[in-house]
Motif scaffolding. Structure first.
Motif, PDB file in Angstrom:
ATOM      1  N   VAL A 230      40.003  44.382  35.182  1.00 62.47           N
ATOM      2  CA  VAL A 230      39.662  42.865  35.480  1.00 62.47           C
ATOM      3  C   VAL A 230      40.098  42.842  36.938  1.00 62.47           C
ATOM      4  O   VAL A 230      41.224  43.232  37.023  1.00 62.47           O
ATOM      5  CB  VAL A 230      40.198  41.919  34.414  1.00 62.47           C
ATOM      6  CG1 VAL A 230      40.232  40.482  35.240  1.00 62.47           C
ATOM      7  CG2 VAL A 230      40.065  42.145  33.265  1.00 62.47           C
ATOM      8  N   GLN A 231      39.463  42.232  38.199  1.00 66.67           N
ATOM      9  CA  GLN A 231      40.240  42.375  39.173  1.00 66.67           C
ATOM     10  C   GLN A 231      40.398  40.706  39.704  1.00 66.67           C
ATOM     11  O   GLN A 231      39.530  39.735  39.368  1.00 66.67           O
ATOM     12  CB  GLN A 231      38.596  42.403  40.285  1.00 66.67           C
ATOM     13  CG  GLN A 231      39.174  42.186  41.710  1.00 66.67           C
ATOM     14  CD  GLN A 231      37.849  42.625  42.784  1.00 66.67           C
ATOM     15  OE1 GLN A 231      37.399  43.510  42.397  1.00 66.67           O
ATOM     16  NE2 GLN A 231      37.662  41.751  43.789  1.00 66.67           N
ATOM     17  N   ALA A 232      41.636  40.577  40.054  1.00 70.59           N
ATOM     18  CA  ALA A 232      42.202  39.355  40.342  1.00 70.59           C
ATOM     19  C   ALA A 232      43.067  39.483  41.604  1.00 70.59           C
ATOM     20  O   ALA A 232      44.282  39.232  41.287  1.00 70.59           O
ATOM     21  CB  ALA A 232      42.920  38.817  38.981  1.00 70.59           C
ATOM     22  N   ILE A 233      42.389  39.661  42.545  1.00 72.03           N
ATOM     23  CA  ILE A 233      43.252  39.927  43.990  1.00 72.03           C
ATOM     24  C   ILE A 233      42.995  39.130  44.888  1.00 72.03           C
ATOM     25  O   ILE A 233      42.247  39.270  45.823  1.00 72.03           O
ATOM     26  CB  ILE A 233      43.067  41.265  44.357  1.00 72.03           C
ATOM     27  CG1 ILE A 233      41.674  41.934  44.462  1.00 72.03           C
ATOM     28  CG2 ILE A 233      43.841  42.218  43.392  1.00 72.03           C
ATOM     29  CD1 ILE A 233      41.605  42.808  45.381  1.00 72.03           C
ATOM     30  N   ALA A 234      43.221  37.688  44.853  1.00 72.85           N
ATOM     31  CA  ALA A 234      42.668  36.508  45.918  1.00 72.85           C
ATOM     32  C   ALA A 234      43.130  37.026  47.396  1.00 72.85           C
ATOM     33  O   ALA A 234      44.331  37.810  47.616  1.00 72.85           O
ATOM     34  CB  ALA A 234      43.376  35.360  45.710  1.00 72.85           C
ATOM     35  N   GLY A 235      42.182  36.941  48.407  1.00 73.79           N
ATOM     36  CA  GLY A 235      42.312  37.115  49.636  1.00 73.79           C
ATOM     37  C   GLY A 235      41.878  38.635  49.936  1.00 73.79           C
ATOM     38  O   GLY A 235      41.211  38.700  51.229  1.00 73.79           O
ATOM     39  N   HIS A 236      41.592  39.526  48.969  1.00 74.44           N
ATOM     40  CA  HIS A 236      41.292  40.993  49.554  1.00 74.44           C
ATOM     41  C   HIS A 236      40.093  41.270  48.337  1.00 74.44           C
ATOM     42  O   HIS A 236      39.818  42.462  48.297  1.00 74.44           O
ATOM     43  CB  HIS A 236      42.084  41.903  49.626  1.00 74.44           C
ATOM     44  CG  HIS A 236      43.387  41.613  50.845  1.00 74.44           C
ATOM     45  ND1 HIS A 236      43.976  40.751  50.571  1.00 74.44           N
ATOM     46  CD2 HIS A 236      43.306  42.215  51.938  1.00 74.44           C
ATOM     47  CE1 HIS A 236      44.795  40.772  51.685  1.00 74.44           C
ATOM     48  NE2 HIS A 236      44.464  41.554  52.504  1.00 74.44           N
ATOM     49  N   SER A 237      39.358  40.235  47.896  1.00 69.45           N
ATOM     50  CA  SER A 237      38.467  40.647  46.710  1.00 69.45           C
ATOM     51  C   SER A 237      37.269  41.700  47.284  1.00 69.45           C
ATOM     52  O   SER A 237      36.805  42.417  46.458  1.00 69.45           O
ATOM     53  CB  SER A 237      37.846  39.328  46.157  1.00 69.45           C
ATOM     54  OG  SER A 237      38.818  38.451  45.490  1.00 69.45           O
ATOM     55  N   SER A 238      36.697  41.153  48.425  1.00 70.82           N
ATOM     56  CA  SER A 238      35.442  41.975  48.947  1.00 70.82           C
ATOM     57  C   SER A 238      35.800  43.480  49.203  1.00 70.82           C
ATOM     58  O   SER A 238      35.260  44.227  49.206  1.00 70.82           O
ATOM     59  CB  SER A 238      35.125  41.063  50.163  1.00 70.82           C
ATOM     60  OG  SER A 238      35.859  40.986  51.074  1.00 70.82           O
ATOM     61  N   LEU A 239      37.039  43.818  49.636  1.00 70.64           N
ATOM     62  CA  LEU A 239      37.766  45.129  49.861  1.00 70.64           C
ATOM     63  C   LEU A 239      37.595  46.008  48.679  1.00 70.64           C
ATOM     64  O   LEU A 239      36.978  47.297  48.923  1.00 70.64           O
ATOM     65  CB  LEU A 239      38.913  45.341  50.674  1.00 70.64           C
ATOM     66  CG  LEU A 239      39.198  44.271  51.935  1.00 70.64           C
ATOM     67  CD1 LEU A 239      40.609  44.460  52.401  1.00 70.64           C
ATOM     68  CD2 LEU A 239      38.160  44.678  53.044  1.00 70.64           C
ATOM     69  N   LEU A 240      38.009  45.362  47.567  1.00 73.95           N
ATOM     70  CA  LEU A 240      38.129  46.181  46.453  1.00 73.95           C
ATOM     71  C   LEU A 240      36.649  46.145  45.810  1.00 73.95           C
ATOM     72  O   LEU A 240      36.213  47.398  45.455  1.00 73.95           O
ATOM     73  CB  LEU A 240      38.970  45.694  45.462  1.00 73.95           C
ATOM     74  CG  LEU A 240      39.405  46.551  44.273  1.00 73.95           C
ATOM     75  CD1 LEU A 240      40.237  47.609  44.922  1.00 73.95           C
ATOM     76  CD2 LEU A 240      40.192  45.743  43.524  1.00 73.95           C
ATOM     77  N   LEU A 241      35.829  45.322  45.844  1.00 76.44           N
ATOM     78  CA  LEU A 241      34.452  45.112  45.562  1.00 76.44           C
ATOM     79  C   LEU A 241      33.539  46.282  46.217  1.00 76.44           C
ATOM     80  O   LEU A 241      32.735  46.951  45.741  1.00 76.44           O
ATOM     81  CB  LEU A 241      33.768  43.891  45.499  1.00 76.44           C
ATOM     82  CG  LEU A 241      34.153  42.705  44.783  1.00 76.44           C
ATOM     83  CD1 LEU A 241      33.404  41.499  45.144  1.00 76.44           C
ATOM     84  CD2 LEU A 241      34.043  43.062  43.411  1.00 76.44           C
ATOM     85  N   ASN A 242      34.014  46.478  47.638  1.00 72.72           N
ATOM     86  CA  ASN A 242      32.951  47.498  48.304  1.00 72.72           C
ATOM     87  C   ASN A 242      33.369  48.838  47.733  1.00 72.72           C
ATOM     88  O   ASN A 242      32.523  49.913  47.873  1.00 72.72           O
ATOM     89  CB  ASN A 242      33.551  47.513  49.869  1.00 72.72           C
ATOM     90  CG  ASN A 242      33.317  46.275  50.610  1.00 72.72           C
ATOM     91  OD1 ASN A 242      32.316  45.364  50.037  1.00 72.72           O
ATOM     92  ND2 ASN A 242      33.876  45.814  51.570  1.00 72.72           N
ATOM     93  N   LYS A 243      34.351  49.231  47.120  1.00 72.85           N
ATOM     94  CA  LYS A 243      34.833  50.538  46.602  1.00 72.85           C
ATOM     95  C   LYS A 243      33.678  50.852  45.372  1.00 72.85           C
ATOM     96  O   LYS A 243      33.646  51.963  45.003  1.00 72.85           O
ATOM     97  CB  LYS A 243      36.265  50.650  46.224  1.00 72.85           C
ATOM     98  CG  LYS A 243      37.373  50.538  47.485  1.00 72.85           C
ATOM     99  CD  LYS A 243      38.662  50.761  47.201  1.00 72.85           C
ATOM    100  CE  LYS A 243      39.647  50.670  48.186  1.00 72.85           C
ATOM    101  NZ  LYS A 243      39.578  51.656  49.154  1.00 72.85           N
ATOM    102  N   LEU A 244      33.233  49.697  44.690  1.00 77.44           N
ATOM    103  CA  LEU A 244      32.593  49.997  43.580  1.00 77.44           C
ATOM    104  C   LEU A 244      31.009  49.658  44.016  1.00 77.44           C
ATOM    105  O   LEU A 244      30.216  49.689  43.254  1.00 77.44           O
ATOM    106  CB  LEU A 244      32.848  48.909  42.509  1.00 77.44           C
ATOM    107  CG  LEU A 244      34.236  49.252  41.869  1.00 77.44           C
ATOM    108  CD1 LEU A 244      34.541  48.057  41.007  1.00 77.44           C
ATOM    109  CD2 LEU A 244      33.888  50.340  41.096  1.00 77.44           C
TER     110      LEU A 244
END
Length: 413
Positions: A230-244
């Motif tokens: 589960v991803q719950a990282i406000a502020g840097h959401s798109s950076l982690l999504l890019n890795k996937l």
């Protein structure tokens, strides 16, 4: 020094209620890995453990608990949104907030004070009338009030600021505040009691993919396998999504706030004006908090700026002229993930066992309980999306079914 305090400090047998267990090594695998140790991640872990019996859970936080946007917001709780989907979602969150102190046996300092949003034009008055009716229909306590009622509610407010006289107001009785760090620690303490592992200083670096699923999460402390994440990282959401390789219409902007020296109580309601791009509240300690719109450019930095301070305070002084001589104590910023329709992205992602809690903009704190509850239901059911969050699915942007909450903020963005 009191003898009891000395005894407490020196005795190895004195009973101590520890909030969190001592740090430990990561296990090789977990049923659920939650990325982000803010309010949302901790709430999801708590509801998974308490209501679904899922305790083989790891919450991974790259810094310290609640140190991101959870610690950087101005702690406003409300449900006076524009759409039926938004009002129902946030009204349920307000209901849960009211019971959190009892549920945690931990005081989150919840204070129902009401929120007053000012209307300066005829068009805004018309929009507020519609908003009040939507709120009433879906369980929110919101009504229109006139100038005289505003004067009685907030005697210190200037009703004729410059060229923008106040015509009416939207009075949201359910408007409240709570201690943001207490909310995060309440969830963390109760989740840990039920066996959830909370790992601070543990940054997620990448993922291991197998057959289109997340098989493991790579961190700065090693790699852990997971049943789902589960991803719950406000502020840097798109950076982690890019890795996937997941595309999401999220842009991150700084959002600043500031606070004055303490004063004797003079302001109980939360007062905001989207026309003046400003909201003002007084804390229980007497400090006056100012907030406004986000910066007009994308940035991941949480720095403070002089230009925002000058423009925000100029508008605040139009609302409360006597504050011109107040001394500021501090100024800070967070990073907001903004979506095109000003609503969050919740639910399943294109990766089968990877769930999204992102795109919160300035609405994250007030949604903490209901977000944790619904995300836990989603995970525990194996991916069956709860009705309350179906409108916030990522695919709404490709099917053109946005939930437009633009203009529902306390100050315009």
């Amino acid at each position: 020094m009191p003898f009891s305090l000395l005894k407490y400090g020196l005795s190895s047998e004195y009973p101590v209620d520890v909030d969190l267990p001592a740090p430990k090594e990561l296990k090789s695998s977990y049923d659920v890995v939650i990325i982000g140790g803010g309010g949302h991640g901790l709430a999801t872990a708590y509801y998974l453990a308490k209501y679904h019996g899922i305790t083989n859970v790891a919450v991974l936080e790259k810094a310290y608990l609640g140190g991101g946007n959870t610690a950087r917001n101005t702690a406003v709780i409300r449900s006076n949104y524009l759409t039926s989907e938004g009002v129902k979602f946030y009204a349920e969150s307000v209901r849960l907030f009211k019971e959190l102190s009892n549920e945690f046996d931990f005081n989150i300092m919840y204070s129902e004070r009401g929120q007053l949003t000012l209307a300066h034009t005829d068009a805004t008055v018309r929009a507020f009338r519609q908003r009040a009716e939507v709120n009433k229909h879906f369980g929110g306590r919101t009504e229109m009030i006139d100038r005289q009622q505003i004067r009685e509610l907030v005697p210190t407010l200037n009703l004729d600021p410059g060229h923008l006289p106040v015509l009416a107001g939207l009075w949201h009785i359910d408007g409240a505040t709570a201690r943001h760090d207490a909310v995060a620690w309440g969830y963390a303490k109760q989740a840990a009691k039920r066996g959830v592992e909370i790992h601070q200083l543990t940054e997620v670096l990448d993922f291991v993919m197998e057959n289109g699923r997340v098989a493991a999460v790579k961190t700065n402390r090693g790699t852990v396998k997971c049943g789902c994440a589960v991803q719950a990282i406000a502020g840097h959401s798109s950076l982690l999504l890019n890795k996937l390789g997941i595309r999401a219409p999220i842009h991150s902007f700084p959002l600043q706030a500031m606070v004055t020296q303490p004063f004797k109580p003079f302001l109980d309601p939360l007062v905001s004006s989207s026309a003046l791009h400003c909201y003002v509240q007084q804390t229980g300690r007497g400090e006056v908090v100012f907030g406004g719109g986000s910066d007009p450019y994308p940035l991941y930095n949480t720095r403070s700026t002089l230009d925002l301070k000058e423009s925000l305070l100029a508008h605040a002084i139009e609302m409360f002229p006597f504050l011109a001589n107040a001394k500021l104590m501090r100024q800070w910023a967070g990073t907001t993930d903004m979506t095109p329709d000003y609503s969050p992205i919740m639910g399943r992602s294109p990766v089968d066992n990877y769930y999204l809690d992102a795109g919160w903009g300035t609405w994250g704190f007030k949604s903490t309980p209901i977000c944790g509850k619904t995300m836990a239901e989603l995970v525990a059911s194996g991916g069956r999306t709860p009705e309350l969050i179906k409108p916030f699915a990522l695919e709404r942007f490709s099917t053109f079914q946005q939930v437009n909450e633009m203009g529902a903020t306390a100050a315009s963005h």
